[in-house]
Write a protein that holds these residues in place. Sequence first.
Motif, mmCIF file in Angstrom:
data_model
loop_
_atom_site.group_PDB
_atom_site.id
_atom_site.type_symbol
_atom_site.label_atom_id
_atom_site.label_comp_id
_atom_site.label_asym_id
_atom_site.label_seq_id
_atom_site.Cartn_x
_atom_site.Cartn_y
_atom_site.Cartn_z
ATOM 1 N N UNK A 178 0.845 -1.226 -0.052
ATOM 2 C CA UNK A 178 0.096 -0.018 -0.005
ATOM 3 C C UNK A 178 0.844 1.308 0.180
ATOM 4 N N UNK A 179 1.972 1.261 0.991
ATOM 5 C CA UNK A 179 2.958 2.406 0.921
ATOM 6 C C UNK A 179 3.396 2.675 -0.723
ATOM 7 N N UNK A 180 4.079 1.690 -1.012
ATOM 8 C CA UNK A 180 4.867 1.606 -2.420
ATOM 9 C C UNK A 180 3.930 2.101 -3.418
ATOM 10 N N UNK A 181 2.548 1.657 -3.567
ATOM 11 C CA UNK A 181 1.719 2.187 -4.667
ATOM 12 C C UNK A 181 1.429 3.687 -4.318
ATOM 13 N N UNK A 182 1.270 3.903 -3.275
ATOM 14 C CA UNK A 182 0.931 5.458 -2.755
ATOM 15 C C UNK A 182 2.181 6.428 -3.252
ATOM 16 N N UNK A 237 4.375 5.874 -5.575
ATOM 17 C CA UNK A 237 5.060 5.538 -6.970
ATOM 18 C C UNK A 237 5.257 6.791 -7.668
ATOM 19 N N UNK A 238 4.571 7.854 -7.580
ATOM 20 C CA UNK A 238 4.837 9.119 -8.301
ATOM 21 C C UNK A 238 6.525 9.389 -7.665
ATOM 22 N N UNK A 239 6.361 9.479 -6.364
ATOM 23 C CA UNK A 239 7.630 10.551 -5.840
ATOM 24 C C UNK A 239 8.735 9.311 -6.162
ATOM 25 N N UNK A 240 8.716 7.839 -6.183
ATOM 26 C CA UNK A 240 9.676 7.069 -6.271
ATOM 27 C C UNK A 240 10.003 7.048 -7.958
ATOM 28 N N UNK A 241 9.233 7.297 -8.663
ATOM 29 C CA UNK A 241 9.631 7.446 -10.187
ATOM 30 C C UNK A 241 10.269 8.826 -10.511
ATOM 31 N N UNK A 289 13.107 3.453 -7.781
ATOM 32 C CA UNK A 289 12.571 2.439 -8.075
ATOM 33 C C UNK A 289 13.006 1.127 -7.458
ATOM 34 N N UNK A 290 14.413 0.823 -7.696
ATOM 35 C CA UNK A 290 14.999 -0.014 -6.954
ATOM 36 C C UNK A 290 14.999 -0.145 -5.443
#
Length: 583
Positions: free
Chosen positions: A209-213, A215-219, A224-225
């Motif tokens: 859930x945290x990862x999907x939320x 995703x814009x910041x991660x990208x 990503x890794x």
Amino acid sequence: MTALDHRYRGEHPVRTLAYLFREDRRGIAVAVGAFMVKHSPTWTLPLITANVIDVLVARKPVAELWINTAVLLLLLMLNYPGHLLYVRNMHGAIRRMGTRVRSALCRRMQDLSIGYHSRVSAGVLQTKVIRDVEGVEQMAQQASDGGLSALAMLIGGLGVIAVKVPLALPVFLLVVPAASFLVMRMRDRMRSDNESFRQEVERLSSRVSEMTTLIPITRAHGLEQDALHRVDHTLSKVLRSGLRLDLVNGRFGSLAWIILNMLGVGFLAGSALVAYYGVLPITAGDVVMLSTFFATLTASVTTLMSLTPVIGKGLEAVRSIGEVLQAPDLEQNAGKDEVAAVTGRFEFRDVTYEYEPGRRAVDGLDLTVTPGETLALVGASGAGKSTVLNLVIGFLRPTSGTILLDGRDMETLDLRTYRRFVSVVPQESILFEGSIKENVTYGMRDVPDETVRQALRDANAMEFIDRLPAGLDTVVGERGARLSGGQKQRLAIARALIRDPRVLILDEATSALDSRSEALVQEALGRLVAGRTVFVVAHRLSTIRGADRIVVMADGRIAEIGSHDQLVRSGGLYSGLQAAQTG
């Protein structure tokens, strides 16, 4: 009130399950009866087979052969209507139970405090509502299908043996203590491993859930890794915990199979020797029946034992559900005075709030806010601004001190009725996947389109809605993904306007906007605050210049209070903040 709603008290999960199925107990009784009828061929077949063998060996009248065949065929034909009756009643009861539990969980989540929701991940709660309830349903289905099949075989078979060869009954009953011994030895280990596996799956749900939320910041930052590494680490823990649980279940199943089948081999040889030497008056048909029954009864006990891991997993799901249903951190409103009208006067009398002992977010706050006043709260991060807003909304209750609403202690009020007069415009507008109209009128019924349009016009939102192909019926996407930040904020303002609140909470409502969007939102907010008691938190001091009073907070206390001009002239903390932002 739904099943388990405000009722779970940490009782044994089996008692909880009995309560869950209480509403369907008559249907379950019908289902059990239907199952026994439909399943009767399994335990009558060895008896009929023995009768046929004795007809052949003793050269009895052939009519007995046809009678036994007719009885078996009749029982086989009853399987179809019996099975449908069983499925309709038993599986229907299980599905209704799952629906009731999910409803009880959702109701409980609405009653739990904001503090609870800030501590417990939304992903964990979703897991409990979806996966854990599904686990209870699966346990009930497998236990009823497999368990009733095994019990029907045991009861029917032991009944036949008790009538035909009663002296053999004690030998059959040896299987039960042997199985019980294995279950008792493995029970605690299986429960521990089931609990460990369940907790790891909840952590995984929270991490995903945290990862999907994010995703814009991660990208945006090329992380990503790193995000995948965090999830992979949790997946490894789930894998190890799952394998450990599988090995325990595997050892249990293998030992059960070996021990019970060794007993079966011993009984086959023993019954044959008894018949061979004439120790007991049993026929060849009886030997075949006894050996067949022992094999099937052993298989039935093995089936019951194989359900132990399934039942253990299901009971752990019940305990997991109970963690929410028995959580004490509730917002208690029952029995308190309802709020029929609000003028908007607030009095804070020596109010203190501690998130944990010794850490005061608000310390001895004394403040009076008059109806229709706009009060701004400023200060550094951690100064206590958001805590004050949460106290006003009623999300938090003072650790000590009193908050009066229109002269009434808020501790004595049903805050659900008070919040009908409150609207909140947060820093990030929260929208759901629906149309613009549905988002603006959320919780309201039969609102005319023109009323919605007027609220949107006052919120400066019609200028972009008119350009959308579907207008008010445009779907905004999950969390408003198809709209810009400024557009979402203007919808949030329209949502507040259409409710005509007496108390308005603005929490950093423009801090994330560009200058053009901020100007449009500020203009809309000017219409929204008119005639209402308003609490504003803002980092941009330019947005609160028009506030009636500005409260400067530091370390949970009021450092300064006054109008913008007064505070600038005083040369204190606010003046320093103003100079830092304009210089």
